[in-house]
Design a protein around this motif. Structure first.
Motif, PDB file in Angstrom:
ATOM      1  N   ALA A   1       0.816  -1.223   0.000  1.00 13.67           N
ATOM      2  CA  ALA A   1       0.000   0.000   0.000  1.00 13.67           C
ATOM      3  C   ALA A   1       0.846   1.268   0.000  1.00 13.67           C
ATOM      4  CB  ALA A   1      -0.947  -0.005   1.196  1.00 13.67           C
ATOM      5  N   GLU A   2       2.076   1.196   0.493  1.00 14.83           N
ATOM      6  CA  GLU A   2       2.968   2.360   0.516  1.00 14.83           C
ATOM      7  C   GLU A   2       3.796   2.485  -0.761  1.00 14.83           C
ATOM      8  OE1 GLU A   2       2.984   0.105   3.287  1.00 14.83           O
ATOM      9  OE2 GLU A   2       1.410   1.365   4.132  1.00 14.83           O
ATOM     10  N   GLY A   3       3.613   1.565  -1.703  1.00 13.10           N
ATOM     11  CA  GLY A   3       4.362   1.611  -2.956  1.00 13.10           C
ATOM     12  C   GLY A   3       5.682   0.882  -2.911  1.00 13.10           C
ATOM     13  N   GLY A   4       5.946   0.160  -1.824  1.00 12.53           N
ATOM     14  CA  GLY A   4       7.185  -0.607  -1.719  1.00 12.53           C
ATOM     15  C   GLY A   4       7.098  -1.904  -2.502  1.00 12.53           C
ATOM     16  N   LEU A   5       8.129  -2.197  -3.251  1.00 12.78           N
ATOM     17  CA  LEU A   5       8.157  -3.413  -4.058  1.00 12.78           C
ATOM     18  C   LEU A   5       8.259  -4.640  -3.155  1.00 12.78           C
ATOM     19  CD1 LEU A   5       8.269  -4.593  -6.943  1.00 12.78           C
ATOM     20  CD2 LEU A   5      10.770  -4.473  -6.755  1.00 12.78           C
ATOM     21  N   ILE A   6       7.338  -5.591  -3.351  1.00 11.62           N
ATOM     22  CA  ILE A   6       7.383  -6.856  -2.629  1.00 11.62           C
ATOM     23  C   ILE A   6       8.033  -7.916  -3.510  1.00 11.62           C
ATOM     24  CG2 ILE A   6       6.038  -8.692  -1.540  1.00 11.62           C
ATOM     25  CD1 ILE A   6       3.877  -6.537  -1.008  1.00 11.62           C
ATOM     26  N   PHE A   7       7.583  -8.003  -4.760  1.00 10.77           N
ATOM     27  CA  PHE A   7       8.115  -9.010  -5.665  1.00 10.77           C
ATOM     28  C   PHE A   7       8.064  -8.494  -7.098  1.00 10.77           C
ATOM     29  CE2 PHE A   7       3.589  -9.789  -5.629  1.00 10.77           C
ATOM     30  CZ  PHE A   7       3.291  -9.942  -6.967  1.00 10.77           C
ATOM     31  N   SER A   8       8.859  -9.132  -7.934  1.00 11.15           N
ATOM     32  CA  SER A   8       8.780  -8.921  -9.377  1.00 11.15           C
ATOM     33  C   SER A   8       8.925 -10.284 -10.036  1.00 11.15           C
ATOM     34  CB  SER A   8       9.872  -7.963  -9.864  1.00 11.15           C
ATOM     35  OG  SER A   8      11.149  -8.509  -9.608  1.00 11.15           O
ATOM     36  N   SER A   9       8.419 -10.379 -11.241  1.00 13.29           N
ATOM     37  CA  SER A   9       8.589 -11.621 -11.984  1.00 13.29           C
ATOM     38  C   SER A   9       8.802 -11.291 -13.457  1.00 13.29           C
ATOM     39  CB  SER A   9       7.376 -12.551 -11.820  1.00 13.29           C
ATOM     40  OG  SER A   9       6.256 -12.044 -12.493  1.00 13.29           O
ATOM     41  N   THR A  10       9.466 -12.195 -14.130  1.00 12.17           N
ATOM     42  CA  THR A  10       9.665 -12.088 -15.570  1.00 12.17           C
ATOM     43  C   THR A  10       9.125 -13.369 -16.173  1.00 12.17           C
ATOM     44  OG1 THR A  10      11.653 -10.768 -15.245  1.00 12.17           O
ATOM     45  CG2 THR A  10      11.369 -11.773 -17.401  1.00 12.17           C
ATOM     46  N   SER A  11       8.272 -13.228 -17.185  1.00 12.80           N
ATOM     47  CA  SER A  11       7.702 -14.414 -17.814  1.00 12.80           C
ATOM     48  C   SER A  11       7.808 -14.312 -19.324  1.00 12.80           C
ATOM     49  CB  SER A  11       6.246 -14.620 -17.391  1.00 12.80           C
ATOM     50  OG  SER A  11       5.461 -13.512 -17.764  1.00 12.80           O
ATOM     51  N   THR A  12       7.880 -15.475 -19.945  1.00 13.17           N
ATOM     52  CA  THR A  12       7.942 -15.567 -21.392  1.00 13.17           C
ATOM     53  C   THR A  12       6.663 -16.210 -21.899  1.00 13.17           C
ATOM     54  OG1 THR A  12      10.337 -15.844 -21.301  1.00 13.17           O
ATOM     55  CG2 THR A  12       9.248 -16.495 -23.346  1.00 13.17           C
ATOM     56  N   VAL A  13       5.990 -15.532 -22.821  1.00 16.46           N
ATOM     57  CA  VAL A  13       4.803 -16.058 -23.481  1.00 16.46           C
ATOM     58  C   VAL A  13       5.216 -16.395 -24.910  1.00 16.46           C
ATOM     59  CG1 VAL A  13       2.447 -15.571 -24.229  1.00 16.46           C
ATOM     60  CG2 VAL A  13       3.293 -14.608 -22.066  1.00 16.46           C
ATOM     61  N   VAL A  14       5.020 -17.641 -25.285  1.00 22.66           N
ATOM     62  CA  VAL A  14       5.373 -18.084 -26.633  1.00 22.66           C
ATOM     63  C   VAL A  14       4.107 -18.034 -27.492  1.00 22.66           C
ATOM     64  CG1 VAL A  14       6.367 -19.933 -28.026  1.00 22.66           C
ATOM     65  CG2 VAL A  14       7.160 -19.581 -25.676  1.00 22.66           C
ATOM     66  N   ILE A  15       4.210 -17.353 -28.618  1.00 25.34           N
ATOM     67  CA  ILE A  15       3.079 -17.183 -29.527  1.00 25.34           C
ATOM     68  C   ILE A  15       3.380 -17.995 -30.788  1.00 25.34           C
ATOM     69  CG2 ILE A  15       1.669 -15.517 -30.773  1.00 25.34           C
ATOM     70  CD1 ILE A  15       2.777 -13.393 -28.753  1.00 25.34           C
ATOM     71  N   SER A  16       2.616 -19.067 -30.984  1.00 26.76           N
ATOM     72  CA  SER A  16       2.850 -19.967 -32.113  1.00 26.76           C
ATOM     73  C   SER A  16       2.480 -19.300 -33.434  1.00 26.76           C
ATOM     74  CB  SER A  16       2.035 -21.250 -31.935  1.00 26.76           C
ATOM     75  OG  SER A  16       0.652 -20.951 -32.067  1.00 26.76           O
ATOM     76  N   GLU A  17       2.918 -19.917 -34.525  1.00 29.50           N
ATOM     77  CA  GLU A  17       2.615 -19.418 -35.870  1.00 29.50           C
ATOM     78  C   GLU A  17       1.102 -19.347 -36.083  1.00 29.50           C
ATOM     79  OE1 GLU A  17       3.144 -18.074 -39.822  1.00 29.50           O
ATOM     80  OE2 GLU A  17       4.548 -18.161 -38.155  1.00 29.50           O
ATOM     81  N   ALA A  18       0.362 -20.357 -35.618  1.00 31.76           N
ATOM     82  CA  ALA A  18      -1.097 -20.377 -35.790  1.00 31.76           C
ATOM     83  C   ALA A  18      -1.746 -19.194 -35.078  1.00 31.76           C
ATOM     84  CB  ALA A  18      -1.665 -21.689 -35.261  1.00 31.76           C
ATOM     85  N   VAL A  19      -1.314 -18.889 -33.884  1.00 35.45           N
ATOM     86  CA  VAL A  19      -1.864 -17.752 -33.143  1.00 35.45           C
ATOM     87  C   VAL A  19      -1.427 -16.445 -33.782  1.00 35.45           C
ATOM     88  CG1 VAL A  19      -1.864 -16.556 -30.919  1.00 35.45           C
ATOM     89  CG2 VAL A  19      -2.041 -19.046 -30.983  1.00 35.45           C
ATOM     90  N   ARG A  20      -0.183 -16.370 -34.223  1.00 33.27           N
ATOM     91  CA  ARG A  20       0.326 -15.153 -34.873  1.00 33.27           C
ATOM     92  C   ARG A  20      -0.512 -14.807 -36.109  1.00 33.27           C
ATOM     93  NH1 ARG A  20       4.861 -15.255 -37.249  1.00 33.27           N
ATOM     94  NH2 ARG A  20       5.299 -13.062 -37.085  1.00 33.27           N
ATOM     95  N   LYS A  21      -0.901 -15.821 -36.888  1.00 27.29           N
ATOM     96  CA  LYS A  21      -1.704 -15.586 -38.093  1.00 27.29           C
ATOM     97  C   LYS A  21      -3.050 -14.964 -37.750  1.00 27.29           C
ATOM     98  CE  LYS A  21       0.321 -19.108 -41.037  1.00 27.29           C
ATOM     99  NZ  LYS A  21       0.125 -20.383 -41.735  1.00 27.29           N
ATOM    100  N   VAL A  22      -3.645 -15.400 -36.645  1.00 26.98           N
ATOM    101  CA  VAL A  22      -4.920 -14.839 -36.205  1.00 26.98           C
ATOM    102  C   VAL A  22      -4.739 -13.392 -35.740  1.00 26.98           C
ATOM    103  CG1 VAL A  22      -6.751 -15.019 -34.467  1.00 26.98           C
ATOM    104  CG2 VAL A  22      -5.871 -17.086 -35.576  1.00 26.98           C
ATOM    105  N   LEU A  23      -3.650 -13.106 -35.053  1.00 20.11           N
ATOM    106  CA  LEU A  23      -3.383 -11.759 -34.519  1.00 20.11           C
ATOM    107  C   LEU A  23      -3.108 -10.761 -35.632  1.00 20.11           C
ATOM    108  CD1 LEU A  23      -1.110 -12.558 -31.453  1.00 20.11           C
ATOM    109  CD2 LEU A  23      -3.496 -11.843 -31.412  1.00 20.11           C
ATOM    110  N   VAL A  24      -2.495 -11.202 -36.728  1.00 21.28           N
ATOM    111  CA  VAL A  24      -2.091 -10.293 -37.808  1.00 21.28           C
ATOM    112  C   VAL A  24      -3.264  -9.923 -38.702  1.00 21.28           C
ATOM    113  CG1 VAL A  24      -0.580 -10.107 -39.838  1.00 21.28           C
ATOM    114  CG2 VAL A  24       0.281 -11.146 -37.744  1.00 21.28           C
ATOM    115  N   LYS A  25      -4.333 -10.666 -38.688  1.00 22.94           N
ATOM    116  CA  LYS A  25      -5.491 -10.385 -39.553  1.00 22.94           C
ATOM    117  C   LYS A  25      -5.943  -8.956 -39.469  1.00 22.94           C
ATOM    118  CE  LYS A  25      -7.739 -14.789 -40.117  1.00 22.94           C
ATOM    119  NZ  LYS A  25      -8.921 -15.561 -39.856  1.00 22.94           N
TER     120      LYS A  25
END
Length: 115
Positions: A91-115
């Protein structure tokens, strides 16, 4: 320490703490302009860094931002790799945690996104 209240009270934190990967369940809101589908994405790797333990019952303010995006050619076509950074603050704005994640976007999903 994660679920037994007596153990939590007797610990150095004097309460229960959340398991290390629990922030994965939080709602980090939306990133403007990032419109990914709910299905078809692949959860790559994810790392967590804690400044201090996350105590059970704390109010947490969470947000994410795009750290990087790149593409690689694979056996199933062009794959997109979206790197997200997520943060949890008290609540005071102090950092408790951070995370880094990787989302893999397949060719099939990419084709839908580019439409």
């Amino acid at each position: 320490i994660y679920f037994d209240e007596e153990t939590g009270r007797k610990s150095r934190y004097q309460t229960n703490i959340a398991p290390p990967t629990f922030p994965r369940t939080f709602d980090y809101g939306d990133i403007e302009g990032l419109n990914l589908p709910n299905k078809g994405l692949i959860h790559g790797e994810q790392t967590f860094h804690y400044e201090r333990p996350l105590k059970v019952g704390e109010e947490i303010f969470c947000y994410s931002k795009v750290k990087n995006y790149f593409e690689k050619k694979g056996n199933f076509g062009e794959m997109g790799f979206l790197i997200l950074e997520s943060f949890g603050e008290d609540a005071e704005g102090g950092l408790i945690f951070s995370s880094t994640s990787t989302v893999v976007i397949s060719e099939a999903v990419r084709k839908v996104l580019v439409k």
